[in-house]
Design a protein around this motif. Sequence first.
Motif, PDB file in Angstrom:
ATOM      1  N   MET A 139      -0.256   1.339 -10.263  1.00  0.00           N
ATOM      2  CA  MET A 139      -1.394   0.510 -10.676  1.00  0.00           C
ATOM      3  C   MET A 139      -2.715   1.230 -10.455  1.00  0.00           C
ATOM      4  N   THR A 140      -2.768   2.106  -9.442  1.00  0.00           N
ATOM      5  CA  THR A 140      -3.977   2.911  -9.259  1.00  0.00           C
ATOM      6  C   THR A 140      -4.208   3.814 -10.464  1.00  0.00           C
ATOM      7  N   PHE A 141      -3.141   4.446 -10.931  1.00  0.00           N
ATOM      8  CA  PHE A 141      -3.254   5.299 -12.119  1.00  0.00           C
ATOM      9  C   PHE A 141      -3.658   4.485 -13.344  1.00  0.00           C
ATOM     10  N   GLN A 158      11.351  -3.510  -8.773  1.00  0.00           N
ATOM     11  CA  GLN A 158      11.849  -2.792  -7.597  1.00  0.00           C
ATOM     12  C   GLN A 158      10.703  -2.162  -6.811  1.00  0.00           C
ATOM     13  N   ALA A 159       9.628  -1.807  -7.506  1.00  0.00           N
ATOM     14  CA  ALA A 159       8.466  -1.271  -6.798  1.00  0.00           C
ATOM     15  C   ALA A 159       7.758  -2.339  -5.975  1.00  0.00           C
ATOM     16  N   LEU A 160       7.874  -3.602  -6.399  1.00  0.00           N
ATOM     17  CA  LEU A 160       7.245  -4.694  -5.661  1.00  0.00           C
ATOM     18  C   LEU A 160       8.020  -5.072  -4.400  1.00  0.00           C
ATOM     19  N   VAL A 161       9.299  -4.764  -4.375  1.00  0.00           N
ATOM     20  CA  VAL A 161      10.155  -5.191  -3.269  1.00  0.00           C
ATOM     21  C   VAL A 161      10.002  -4.219  -2.100  1.00  0.00           C
ATOM     22  N   GLN A 219       0.818  -1.206   0.000  1.00  0.00           N
ATOM     23  CA  GLN A 219       0.000   0.000   0.000  1.00  0.00           C
ATOM     24  C   GLN A 219       0.856   1.262   0.000  1.00  0.00           C
ATOM     25  N   TYR A 220       0.483   2.195  -0.889  1.00  0.00           N
ATOM     26  CA  TYR A 220       1.132   3.491  -1.051  1.00  0.00           C
ATOM     27  C   TYR A 220       2.569   3.394  -1.556  1.00  0.00           C
ATOM     28  N   SER A 221       2.949   2.217  -2.047  1.00  0.00           N
ATOM     29  CA  SER A 221       4.256   2.088  -2.683  1.00  0.00           C
ATOM     30  C   SER A 221       4.169   2.622  -4.111  1.00  0.00           C
ATOM     31  N   ALA A 222       5.323   2.671  -4.787  1.00  0.00           N
ATOM     32  CA  ALA A 222       5.326   3.130  -6.175  1.00  0.00           C
ATOM     33  C   ALA A 222       4.480   2.211  -7.051  1.00  0.00           C
TER      34      ALA A 222
END
Length: 513
Positions: free
Chosen positions: A139-141, A194-197, A131-134
């Motif tokens: 993915m929200t966008f 890197q956004a998932l980590v 949550q609130y990560s890059a």
Amino acid sequence: MLSFIVRRILASILTLVVASFIMYILTAYSGDPLMDLRGSNAPNAQLLIGQRIERLNLDVPPPLRFFGWLAGAAGCLTPFTPCDLGTDLNYTAVTQLLPNAAAATVRLVSAATILAIIFGIITGIVSALRQYSAFDLGMTFVSFLLYSLPSFLAAVLLKEFVAIDFNNWISSGDSSIGFIPTLVVALIVGAIMQALVAGSARNRVIAFAISGGATFGLLYFLDAIDWFQNPGLGWGGILLLIVGIVVGVTAVLAGFGNRRALLGAGIAGVLAYAAFFALQGLFAISTIWTIGILGLATLAVCFVIGWVIGGPDRGQVIRVTMLVGFLSSLLVVADRYLQSWPAYLASPRINNRPIATVGEQTVGLSGDMWLMGLDTFTHFLLPTISLTLISFAGYTRYARAGLLEVMNQDYIRTARAKGLSERVVITRHAFRNMLIPITTIVAADIGVLLGGALITERVFAISGMGALFNISLNRVDVNPVMGYFIVIAITAILFNFLADLSYALLDPRVRVK
């Protein structure tokens, strides 16, 4: 439960009859079904008008005509009376028009729905856990962008920038990706990984470097061996992918601490890898029924393996073993399809332009099931992607919101306080309860997709239910419109009914009384 089912069936029948009456009246009064004949210059136009009025009972008021149609439609529910949904304006029985149109739409909608559910839920879960990560913000966008994207615009963009550009690239004879596109793809994959980590900046930099470098190396290798002109997984690719499936499925569903599940997954993977070599000769003479029988046999064997070695956690071991066997078998079948790709490109009917933009199949193309399967795949690829993108956005948002809500519940904190691992908390507690609202969404979305496919089918010139409805409505052809409506209505009612029954399976607190 029996009383509930009977009440729901009776209520569904009443709803279907009332909705059918409204649809029939609106369609019948929307125009003149004799308009094409009134403007005809044929010398026997008046005779044709009289014949149509007599054969379709157009001299009877629509409210009364509906009950005649309803009597014929009721015969479809019993084996003792013939099913009669009337004829179109050309006197072709609607029961002959529906099967082909429904088959095309079902192929399109079923694939799009399954893909949207799988990728949407997985993306939503990852977004909630990060949550609130890059990744979550990105993915929200993307989700809001896809959700607001009109289906016809998505279809046109896919035809222009996927089909035409890809076909030009393949037909040019130079299937090299090039350094710059390869680097761009590698950077994109690295940025996503890197956004998932979770963790420090150092961990994210390491993830970016490893994933980006691996992607660049893989694409460079595939480019060097001209893989895109002569694709295939081969014995090495099959082995690596099966190992990945064994490790991934076991890690997610059971954890490496469950040695019985890991053993069952390993056995299923070994059997699938052996089948890759043993079945090549049989594949050369196979039909779709052969593949179906082999698939059922695979699931049965994996079930027995899981049952034998399952021990005290037999249910979990069976699920892991069967899923590994199923996914590994799909790889074996996919490799056989890839082996037919060069022959498909070389066909004079294809002429090195494989991705179709219109129609359901290539006219005049003939071959074995693998060649024709590729032809079906290339024709339904773009419309399936178009419908998947639209539904994917909704499932992503619902899955994310549902998991975030569930993760704040008391029983989740209790599970963590008991010392359960985060994997067990998410897969056995949070995930199952998150699916309850999504079950309702799936039931409603199937009916929406069947109706919404009208636009997609028109853009891609697919003769499905949407095309049948559009053509019939423009001609004020009531009976085919009602055939379309009945299929959509029954599908929506059926899946909503199944959703209600699924609640008790997903949540033991739900009881039907």
